[in-house]
Design a protein around this motif. Structure first.
Motif, PDB file in Angstrom:
ATOM      1  N   ARG A 185      47.152  40.355  49.365  1.00  0.00           N
ATOM      2  CA  ARG A 185      47.320  39.097  48.630  1.00  0.00           C
ATOM      3  C   ARG A 185      45.939  38.671  48.111  1.00  0.00           C
ATOM      4  O   ARG A 185      45.328  37.722  48.600  1.00  0.00           O
ATOM      5  CB  ARG A 185      47.928  38.038  49.534  1.00  0.00           C
ATOM      6  CG  ARG A 185      49.246  38.478  50.191  1.00  0.00           C
ATOM      7  CD  ARG A 185      50.006  37.295  50.788  1.00  0.00           C
ATOM      8  NE  ARG A 185      49.214  36.519  51.706  1.00  0.00           N
ATOM      9  CZ  ARG A 185      49.138  36.735  53.025  1.00  0.00           C
ATOM     10  NH1 ARG A 185      49.812  37.762  53.567  1.00  0.00           N
ATOM     11  NH2 ARG A 185      48.404  35.964  53.805  1.00  0.00           N
ATOM     12  N   ILE A 186      45.478  39.380  47.106  1.00  0.00           N
ATOM     13  CA  ILE A 186      44.082  39.235  46.669  1.00  0.00           C
ATOM     14  C   ILE A 186      43.856  37.902  45.967  1.00  0.00           C
ATOM     15  O   ILE A 186      42.850  37.222  46.210  1.00  0.00           O
ATOM     16  CB  ILE A 186      43.698  40.412  45.756  1.00  0.00           C
ATOM     17  CG1 ILE A 186      43.943  41.738  46.488  1.00  0.00           C
ATOM     18  CG2 ILE A 186      42.231  40.313  45.351  1.00  0.00           C
ATOM     19  CD1 ILE A 186      43.716  42.956  45.648  1.00  0.00           C
ATOM     20  N   ARG A 187      44.760  37.500  45.098  1.00  0.00           N
ATOM     21  CA  ARG A 187      44.577  36.227  44.375  1.00  0.00           C
ATOM     22  C   ARG A 187      44.587  35.048  45.353  1.00  0.00           C
ATOM     23  O   ARG A 187      43.821  34.091  45.186  1.00  0.00           O
ATOM     24  CB  ARG A 187      45.660  36.072  43.322  1.00  0.00           C
ATOM     25  CG  ARG A 187      45.584  37.118  42.215  1.00  0.00           C
ATOM     26  CD  ARG A 187      46.567  36.843  41.090  1.00  0.00           C
ATOM     27  NE  ARG A 187      46.521  37.882  40.091  1.00  0.00           N
ATOM     28  CZ  ARG A 187      45.638  37.938  39.096  1.00  0.00           C
ATOM     29  NH1 ARG A 187      44.729  36.975  38.982  1.00  0.00           N
ATOM     30  NH2 ARG A 187      45.660  38.913  38.210  1.00  0.00           N
ATOM     31  N   GLU A 188      45.433  35.116  46.334  1.00  0.00           N
ATOM     32  CA  GLU A 188      45.440  34.058  47.354  1.00  0.00           C
ATOM     33  C   GLU A 188      44.123  34.032  48.108  1.00  0.00           C
ATOM     34  O   GLU A 188      43.569  32.951  48.394  1.00  0.00           O
ATOM     35  CB  GLU A 188      46.611  34.288  48.311  1.00  0.00           C
ATOM     36  CG  GLU A 188      46.675  33.283  49.439  1.00  0.00           C
ATOM     37  CD  GLU A 188      47.763  33.617  50.448  1.00  0.00           C
ATOM     38  OE1 GLU A 188      47.739  33.032  51.554  1.00  0.00           O
ATOM     39  OE2 GLU A 188      48.634  34.467  50.135  1.00  0.00           O
ATOM     40  N   ALA A 189      43.602  35.207  48.434  1.00  0.00           N
ATOM     41  CA  ALA A 189      42.324  35.268  49.141  1.00  0.00           C
ATOM     42  C   ALA A 189      41.193  34.700  48.292  1.00  0.00           C
ATOM     43  O   ALA A 189      40.330  33.963  48.799  1.00  0.00           O
ATOM     44  CB  ALA A 189      42.031  36.714  49.522  1.00  0.00           C
ATOM     45  N   ILE A 190      41.194  35.023  47.006  1.00  0.00           N
ATOM     46  CA  ILE A 190      40.141  34.515  46.117  1.00  0.00           C
ATOM     47  C   ILE A 190      40.191  32.996  46.035  1.00  0.00           C
ATOM     48  O   ILE A 190      39.155  32.316  46.072  1.00  0.00           O
ATOM     49  CB  ILE A 190      40.286  35.157  44.728  1.00  0.00           C
ATOM     50  CG1 ILE A 190      39.940  36.643  44.800  1.00  0.00           C
ATOM     51  CG2 ILE A 190      39.420  34.444  43.704  1.00  0.00           C
ATOM     52  CD1 ILE A 190      40.185  37.388  43.513  1.00  0.00           C
TER      53      ILE A 190
END
Length: 533
Positions: A288-293
């Protein structure tokens, strides 16, 4: 001769001119022919050079060998001084720059980077004794879900006791304060961080939760060490977040009442930041890369003064995974500043972005033939800058050296930082076509430009000599610790050193045993006389 009168001594009156000249000329010619005949060695006779050498005295040989030893020694001293000052052999530079073009060879034109010495001076003033300071690895793995799995599979311990002891000290510093005695659960957790046995720490965390179900640090310990998967770790961290936010809001209202409450607020702030950061890392690992960013950006905006935690390095890695290179450049523009401490993540990410602009069409043969363009020059300069900061990274990126799991603490400019960077960023270099090829073609040029990095540097303060001992304590014993790649001495340094030693030995032997050396020289001349003939 005629014993008569004067008429018998001289030539006839009519032949006094021409006949006399012709006779003298023929005599000269015949004499020259006779001399040339005598100069040619007849079969079985010694060569004239052999005759010449046989007439020399031992003093001549002593003077000859002594003079040649002195000259070769002076050449060696000059070569060594020139190499120490400019980083290249004088004979090699002259032969490549001046003699090679004359004989038709292609003249190499290595890129000359415009390094500024003022940057290095600024950083030298800032860092003196803290060069080997150990930093918390911003991308450290989870003990239970990742480090322990490695131990189960290989039977090797990826973390050293020194590294884990530093983590225990960090937890005591960030997660404890003087008011812990007022809350029994925090008192238990203070003892838990000091425990060397993992099972004892986990047991103490459960004891703290029995005393207080909202003990955030207990959930943190369970997430780090008991959870065997990232999913389980995320569940524990979410519980820690709920508990930490409650305690943090309560501390905010009471912070102005006393200094003790202010210390408690700092502790609760540290716990909240740590939990949010680890939650963002869990989201990154679970895809969940966008959430992490978003979580990282919110955390940096909410707590801007905690830049020492290097959250921007987590953000850079997530943005690279998303291939959002414009956002990566924006983060670099903010944190790649002269007043901020550098890191391998900053320097090599900047080099990667500049290499990305030219790497797909870069060719060493074409570049050597037509020279480097402006974009290629910028990329090479960025790579040289990164390599000067940490010279161990390229071997891991080029897979010339095997990777291991990164430690929980790193030493900037050391092998531990190189392992941590390459472990997470190797995939980003592979994703950009030609980036590793450009790195392979250019990174070694840094060492030709900086002959002695322990004494001086172009962009950064001199490379610290204490990194090797610190890295050996941070990295496991089965890992071959990388040390600074020493610049090899040029061929002509070795040649002049050998020549000086050889001639000095000859001079010494000739001085001590002149008659024996004369016999040896005559024997050598006799052996070489057929070839000379």
């Amino acid at each position: 001769p005629d014993s008569g009168g004067g008429a018998g001594r001289g030539p006839p009156p009519g032949a006094a001119g021409g006949g006399s000249r012709k006779g003298c000329l023929s005599a000269v010619i015949s004499g020259a022919e006779t001399a040339s005949v005598h100069l040619r060695p007849e079969p079985g006779l010694p060569h004239p050079l052999t005759l010449f050498l046989s007439t020399l005295t031992p003093k001549f040989y002593v003077a000859l060998t002594g003079t040649s030893s002195l000259i070769s020694g002076l050449i060696f001293v000059f070569e060594w001084w020139y190499f120490r000052k400019y980083g290249i052999s004088f004979i090699e530079q002259v032969s490549v720059s001046h003699l090679r073009p004359l004989i038709g060879g292609a003249e190499d034109s290595p890129p000359t980077t415009g390094f500024s010495a003022t940057i290095g001076e600024n950083e030298t003033n800032r860092q003196t004794l803290s060069e080997c300071k150990v930093w918390r690895n911003p991308l450290n793995l989870f003990r239970g879900a990742e480090y322990s799995r490695y131990t189960w599979v290989t039977g090797k311990e990826p973390l050293t006791y020194y590294d884990m002891n530093l983590s225990a000290q960090d937890h005591q510093t960030f997660f404890a304060c003087d008011s812990d005695s007022l809350r029994p659960s925090d008192t238990v957790m203070q003892k838990a961080w000091r425990e060397r046995n993992p099972q004892a720490r986990i047991k103490a965390a459960y004891q703290a939760l029995e005393l207080n179900n909202d003990c955030a640090t207990a959930y943190v310990l369970l997430a780090e060490e008991e959870a065997t998967t990232i999913v389980d770790a995320e569940k524990y961290f979410k519980q820690a977040l709920r508990a930490g936010e409650t305690v943090y809001r309560r501390s905010q209202h009471c912070s102005s009442q006393s200094s003790q409450n202010e210390a408690q607020l700092r502790r609760d702030t540290n716990v909240l930041v740590y939990v949010k950061r680890r939650l963002a890392m869990c989201a990154r690992k679970l895809g969940r890369i966008r959430e992490a960013i978003k979580m990282m950006r919110d955390l940096m905006k909410e707590f801007p003064l905690l830049s020492m935690l290097n959250i921007h390095e987590n953000l850079l890695e997530a943005l690279l995974e998303l291939q959002s290179y414009a956002d990566v450049q924006a983060v670099l523009a903010k944190y790649d500043d002269i007043s901020l401490p550098k890191s391998a993540a900053i320097c090599y990410t900047a080099a990667l972005l500049k290499a990305r602009a030219v790497s797909d069409r870069f060719s060493p043969e074409t570049a050597s033939r037509r020279g480097l363009s402006t974009a290629e020059m910028n990329a090479v300069e960025a790579i040289h800058r990164a390599v000067e900061f940490n010279p161990h990274v390229p071997k891991y990126l080029l897979e010339m050296k095997s990777l291991i799991l990164p430690p929980e603490h790193i030493l900037k400019r050391g092998d531990s930082e190189a392992v941590a960077y390459a472990f997470f960023h190797l995939q980003h270099w592979k994703r950009i076509e030609g980036a590793l090829n450009l790195l392979h073609c250019t990174w070694e040029g840094t060492f030709r430009m900086i002959p002695y990095p322990l004494e001086k540097g172009h962009l950064f303060y001199p490379y610290p000599s204490c990194t090797e001992s610190s890295d050996r304590e941070l990295l496991p014993t089965f890992h071959d610790v990388s040390v600074y790649p020493q610049k090899e001495l040029p061929f002509f340094i070795h040649f002049t050193a050998g020549l000086c030693s050889f001639t000095a030995m000859l001079a010494l032997l000739t001085h001590q045993f002149p008659e024996l050396m004369v016999i040896f020289a005559k024997a050598v001349s006799i052996v070489l006389s057929p070839g000379l003939d």
